[in-house]
Design a protein around this motif. Structure first.
Motif, PDB file in Angstrom:
ATOM      1  N   ALA A   1       0.819  -1.220   0.000  1.00 27.95           N
ATOM      2  CA  ALA A   1       0.000   0.000   0.000  1.00 27.95           C
ATOM      3  C   ALA A   1       0.850   1.265   0.000  1.00 27.95           C
ATOM      4  CB  ALA A   1      -0.949   0.003   1.202  1.00 27.95           C
ATOM      5  N   VAL A   2       2.162   1.118   0.196  1.00 31.47           N
ATOM      6  CA  VAL A   2       3.045   2.301   0.191  1.00 31.47           C
ATOM      7  C   VAL A   2       3.314   2.770  -1.234  1.00 31.47           C
ATOM      8  CG1 VAL A   2       5.313   3.195   0.813  1.00 31.47           C
ATOM      9  CG2 VAL A   2       4.016   1.811   2.454  1.00 31.47           C
TER      10      VAL A   2
ATOM     11  N   ALA B   1      12.292  -2.927   1.441  1.00 27.82           N
ATOM     12  CA  ALA B   1      12.268  -2.796   2.905  1.00 27.82           C
ATOM     13  C   ALA B   1      12.134  -1.334   3.336  1.00 27.82           C
ATOM     14  CB  ALA B   1      13.529  -3.415   3.509  1.00 27.82           C
ATOM     15  N   ASP B   2      12.580  -0.416   2.495  1.00 30.83           N
ATOM     16  CA  ASP B   2      12.482   1.009   2.824  1.00 30.83           C
ATOM     17  C   ASP B   2      11.035   1.496   2.847  1.00 30.83           C
ATOM     18  OD1 ASP B   2      15.253   1.313   3.037  1.00 30.83           O
ATOM     19  OD2 ASP B   2      15.466   1.678   0.878  1.00 30.83           O
ATOM     20  N   PHE B   3      10.144   0.746   2.242  1.00 30.46           N
ATOM     21  CA  PHE B   3       8.734   1.144   2.246  1.00 30.46           C
ATOM     22  C   PHE B   3       8.064   0.894   3.601  1.00 30.46           C
ATOM     23  CE2 PHE B   3       8.664   0.066  -2.544  1.00 30.46           C
ATOM     24  CZ  PHE B   3       9.034   1.356  -2.880  1.00 30.46           C
ATOM     25  N   ALA B   4       8.581  -0.072   4.365  1.00 34.30           N
ATOM     26  CA  ALA B   4       7.903  -0.501   5.600  1.00 34.30           C
ATOM     27  C   ALA B   4       7.673   0.639   6.591  1.00 34.30           C
ATOM     28  CB  ALA B   4       8.669  -1.651   6.254  1.00 34.30           C
ATOM     29  N   PRO B   5       8.662   1.518   6.871  1.00 35.54           N
ATOM     30  CA  PRO B   5       8.398   2.610   7.820  1.00 35.54           C
ATOM     31  C   PRO B   5       7.309   3.570   7.342  1.00 35.54           C
ATOM     32  CG  PRO B   5      10.761   2.313   7.482  1.00 35.54           C
ATOM     33  CD  PRO B   5      10.079   1.488   6.444  1.00 35.54           C
ATOM     34  N   LEU B   6       7.052   3.587   6.032  1.00 33.46           N
ATOM     35  CA  LEU B   6       6.027   4.475   5.480  1.00 33.46           C
ATOM     36  C   LEU B   6       4.629   3.865   5.555  1.00 33.46           C
ATOM     37  CD1 LEU B   6       8.020   5.606   2.298  1.00 33.46           C
ATOM     38  CD2 LEU B   6       7.918   6.724   4.546  1.00 33.46           C
ATOM     39  N   PHE B   7       4.581   2.582   5.884  1.00 33.39           N
ATOM     40  CA  PHE B   7       3.292   1.906   6.102  1.00 33.39           C
ATOM     41  C   PHE B   7       2.850   2.233   7.533  1.00 33.39           C
ATOM     42  CE2 PHE B   7       1.151  -2.313   7.223  1.00 33.39           C
ATOM     43  CZ  PHE B   7      -0.043  -1.977   6.619  1.00 33.39           C
ATOM     44  N   THR B   8       2.223   3.396   7.702  1.00 34.30           N
ATOM     45  CA  THR B   8       2.017   3.946   9.051  1.00 34.30           C
ATOM     46  C   THR B   8       0.719   3.511   9.714  1.00 34.30           C
ATOM     47  OG1 THR B   8       0.892   5.924   8.209  1.00 34.30           O
ATOM     48  CG2 THR B   8       3.314   6.015   8.410  1.00 34.30           C
ATOM     49  N   ALA B   9      -0.325   3.234   8.923  1.00 36.24           N
ATOM     50  CA  ALA B   9      -1.660   2.949   9.482  1.00 36.24           C
ATOM     51  C   ALA B   9      -2.115   4.052  10.437  1.00 36.24           C
ATOM     52  CB  ALA B   9      -1.677   1.584  10.172  1.00 36.24           C
TER      53      ALA B   9
ATOM     54  N   ASN C   1      11.534  -7.834  12.757  1.00 35.28           N
ATOM     55  CA  ASN C   1      11.698  -6.512  12.144  1.00 35.28           C
ATOM     56  C   ASN C   1      10.986  -6.377  10.798  1.00 35.28           C
ATOM     57  OD1 ASN C   1      12.751  -4.063  13.003  1.00 35.28           O
ATOM     58  ND2 ASN C   1      14.370  -4.115  11.466  1.00 35.28           N
ATOM     59  N   TRP C   2      10.247  -7.382  10.403  1.00 31.23           N
ATOM     60  CA  TRP C   2       9.483  -7.317   9.149  1.00 31.23           C
ATOM     61  C   TRP C   2       8.023  -7.599   9.497  1.00 31.23           C
ATOM     62  CZ3 TRP C   2       9.793  -4.818   4.966  1.00 31.23           C
ATOM     63  CH2 TRP C   2       9.219  -5.221   3.754  1.00 31.23           C
ATOM     64  N   ASN C   3       7.525  -6.775  10.443  1.00 33.06           N
ATOM     65  CA  ASN C   3       6.149  -6.932  10.919  1.00 33.06           C
ATOM     66  C   ASN C   3       5.646  -5.588  11.427  1.00 33.06           C
ATOM     67  OD1 ASN C   3       6.344  -6.775  14.019  1.00 33.06           O
ATOM     68  ND2 ASN C   3       7.966  -8.246  13.515  1.00 33.06           N
ATOM     69  N   SER C   4       4.336  -5.498  11.621  1.00 33.91           N
ATOM     70  CA  SER C   4       3.690  -4.215  11.911  1.00 33.91           C
ATOM     71  C   SER C   4       3.893  -3.737  13.339  1.00 33.91           C
ATOM     72  CB  SER C   4       2.186  -4.323  11.631  1.00 33.91           C
ATOM     73  OG  SER C   4       1.574  -5.224  12.546  1.00 33.91           O
ATOM     74  N   VAL C   5       4.474  -4.579  14.191  1.00 31.41           N
ATOM     75  CA  VAL C   5       4.745  -4.166  15.568  1.00 31.41           C
ATOM     76  C   VAL C   5       6.161  -3.580  15.682  1.00 31.41           C
ATOM     77  CG1 VAL C   5       4.943  -4.949  17.972  1.00 31.41           C
ATOM     78  CG2 VAL C   5       3.092  -5.818  16.512  1.00 31.41           C
ATOM     79  N   ASP C   6       7.122  -4.194  14.992  1.00 31.91           N
ATOM     80  CA  ASP C   6       8.510  -3.721  15.054  1.00 31.91           C
ATOM     81  C   ASP C   6       8.762  -2.485  14.197  1.00 31.91           C
ATOM     82  OD1 ASP C   6       9.129  -5.802  16.731  1.00 31.91           O
ATOM     83  OD2 ASP C   6       9.992  -7.067  15.169  1.00 31.91           O
ATOM     84  N   THR C   7       7.976  -2.320  13.143  1.00 34.39           N
ATOM     85  CA  THR C   7       8.211  -1.202  12.227  1.00 34.39           C
ATOM     86  C   THR C   7       6.865  -0.723  11.683  1.00 34.39           C
ATOM     87  OG1 THR C   7       9.484  -0.468  10.300  1.00 34.39           O
ATOM     88  CG2 THR C   7       8.511  -2.661  10.171  1.00 34.39           C
ATOM     89  N   GLY C   8       6.898   0.352  10.896  1.00 37.28           N
ATOM     90  CA  GLY C   8       5.669   0.857  10.305  1.00 37.28           C
ATOM     91  C   GLY C   8       4.679   1.332  11.348  1.00 37.28           C
ATOM     92  N   PRO C   9       3.513   0.696  11.443  1.00 38.18           N
ATOM     93  CA  PRO C   9       2.476   1.177  12.372  1.00 38.18           C
ATOM     94  C   PRO C   9       2.858   1.062  13.845  1.00 38.18           C
ATOM     95  CG  PRO C   9       1.562  -0.350  10.740  1.00 38.18           C
ATOM     96  CD  PRO C   9       3.057  -0.431  10.625  1.00 38.18           C
ATOM     97  N   HIS C  10       3.717   0.078  14.168  1.00 28.98           N
ATOM     98  CA  HIS C  10       4.005  -0.275  15.566  1.00 28.98           C
ATOM     99  C   HIS C  10       2.703  -0.624  16.290  1.00 28.98           C
ATOM    100  CE1 HIS C  10       8.237   0.701  15.219  1.00 28.98           C
ATOM    101  NE2 HIS C  10       7.895   1.830  14.631  1.00 28.98           N
TER     102      HIS C  10
END
Length: 452
Positions: free
Chosen positions: A54-55, A90-98, A138-147
């Protein structure tokens, strides 16, 4: 038992309850399990494809594969024009903020859409998990992105509204080193399965107790590689959802339309005749993608009339209808998707009696200019017609009337006049209806009582 998930399996066994039939880890036994009744009665579900795809929000949810797996020029150009040099997926993950994800608002929307169950992507083929998977560091919504634990939050909101909760899970991951290694070995090794896939499936079941597991990503390897029958035997025998859980048929390249719970057979599958096995059609409002695309055009989306037509055809042939929307990276279901879902819900608000908990009738569809589809419930037969006849006279050839026959139009008070057709069936006089009285111009339903 392979290391890394033995403890999970022991926990799993402890969570299960004794009693009931035991299923062995083979398809003959597993396929004999009766499908829990709630699924057939539900009929209507909403599918949600949400992840790091979605990023970029471009092309489809297969963005990473099209970009890095097939090196398609359009995708390489897209990234080069919009992102810094050297950008990786992988750089897209932090931008997946929810950041704007409001699970209760989603649940309210899905309920208003008439959905009795919702299926969320816990992990697509990109491998990113929408919960804190212990084997997806580190490739999941708790460790990165939305947290945030997106799987848990949506589940809680849905269960507040008594909506069944399904979890989509991809067996494969395109670029996982262990999967690529197993693939290189001709799937004779199962390191990826026992260190990644199985621990995640056990974790999902034990943590979230889903009503449905929607498996995918099976097509490159047989079910023996995926350990599918062993997992399903545990699921049916000892898991905390053993009596209620429903699964689909994507458990190996040899399984689709042959083994599992209900059948999907293929995306957007339309059988054309009445199958002898419970099935589900998954469809998407965006005809070109399951994930959100910022560049989608109105002409590429299903209109409300097309959605109703697919629903009616599917249910008449005994299927469930699972309609997909893709949220944005911020967690917004865009207004055009909301509008389509609410149109479906408005139609079901009038005609749902002919859909929910219905059964296929002895005739499913009539070849006529009015496009008439049938369902049944107890002694009642429902004729759903998608085109209003110009002379306000509807001919139904299949029902055989009797002196006790009564005809009513759902959403309209009073009975309708009818007479026997000269050849066979009924001629029904439809009422003149002002648009303000019955606004839904997407299909109408007659309830027939006292017909054969």
């Amino acid at each position: 038992m392979a290391p890394g998930w033995g403890a999970l399996a022991l926990l799993a066994l402890a969570a299960g309850a004794a009693g009931g039939p035991r299923y062995s880890a083979d398809w003959a036994s597993l396929d004999a399990r009766p499908l829990p009744a709630w699924f057939d009665e539900a009929k209507v579900g909403v599918f949600v494809h949400w992840g790091v795809f979605a990023v970029p929000a471009w092309g489809s949810e297969w963005f990473w594969w099209n970009w890095r797996g097939e090196h398609r020029a359009a995708y390489e150009r897209f990234v080069a024009q919009r992102y810094p040099p050297g950008t990786t997926y992988a750089d897209f993950a932090p931008l997946f903020t929810a950041r704007d994800f409001q699970p209760r608002d989603w649940a309210r929307l899905f309920q208003s859409a008439g959905a009795r169950y919702v299926v969320l992507t816990t992990k697509h083929h990109e491998g990113f998990t929408n919960w804190g998977s212990p084997v997806s560091w580190n490739w999941n919504s708790v460790d990165t992105g939305p947290h945030r634990d997106l799987v848990e939050e949506l589940g809680e909101a849905l269960r507040e509204r008594n909506i069944y909760y399904g979890l989509y899970h991809s067996l494969l991951e395109w670029f996982h080193p262990l999967y690529l290694d197993d693939k290189k070995n001709g799937f004779k090794t199962q390191n990826f399965v026992f260190q990644k896939t199985m621990p995640e499936l056990y974790d999902l079941v034990l943590r979230y107790k889903p009503d449905l597991i929607w498996s995918d990503g099976e097509w490159e390897a047989p079910d023996t590689y995926w350990n599918s029958t062993s997992f399903l035997a545990w699921l049916y025998n000892d898991s905390p959802v053993k009596d209620t859980v429903v699964v689909n048929d994507r458990w190996g390249q040899n399984c689709s339309c042959h083994h599992g719970g209900f059948y999907n057979c293929a995306d957007k599958y339309k059988p054309g005749t009445l199958p002898d096995h419970k099935w589900e059609m998954c469809s998407s409002v965006d005809r070109s993608s399951w994930g959100y695309r910022s560049n989608m055009q109105l002409a590429e989306l299903m209109d409300a009339s097309s959605i109703i037509r697919e629903l009616v055809q599917t249910v008449s042939f005994g299927g469930n209808y699972l309609l997909n929307v893709g949220p944005t990276k911020e967690g917004v279901i865009v207004p055009i998707f909301q509008e389509r879902l609410l149109s479906l819900g408005e139609w079901l608000g009038i005609n749902g009696e002919a859909i929910y908990a219905s059964k296929p009738w002895r005739v499913q569809v009539e070849n006529s200019t009015n496009n008439v589809w049938y369902t049944s419930k107890g002694p009642a037969v429902y004729a759903i017609f998608l085109n209003w006849p110009r002379d306000d006279m509807l001919k139904l050839s299949s029902p055989i009337p009797s002196s006790d026959t009564e005809v009513t139009l759902l959403g309209f008070s009073g009975t309708l006049k009818w007479k026997k057709s000269p050849d066979k069936g009924l001629l029904i006089s439809l009422p003149y209806i002002a648009p303000s009285v019955l606004p839904m111009q997407l299909g109408w339903t007659l309830r027939l009582e006292g017909v054969k």
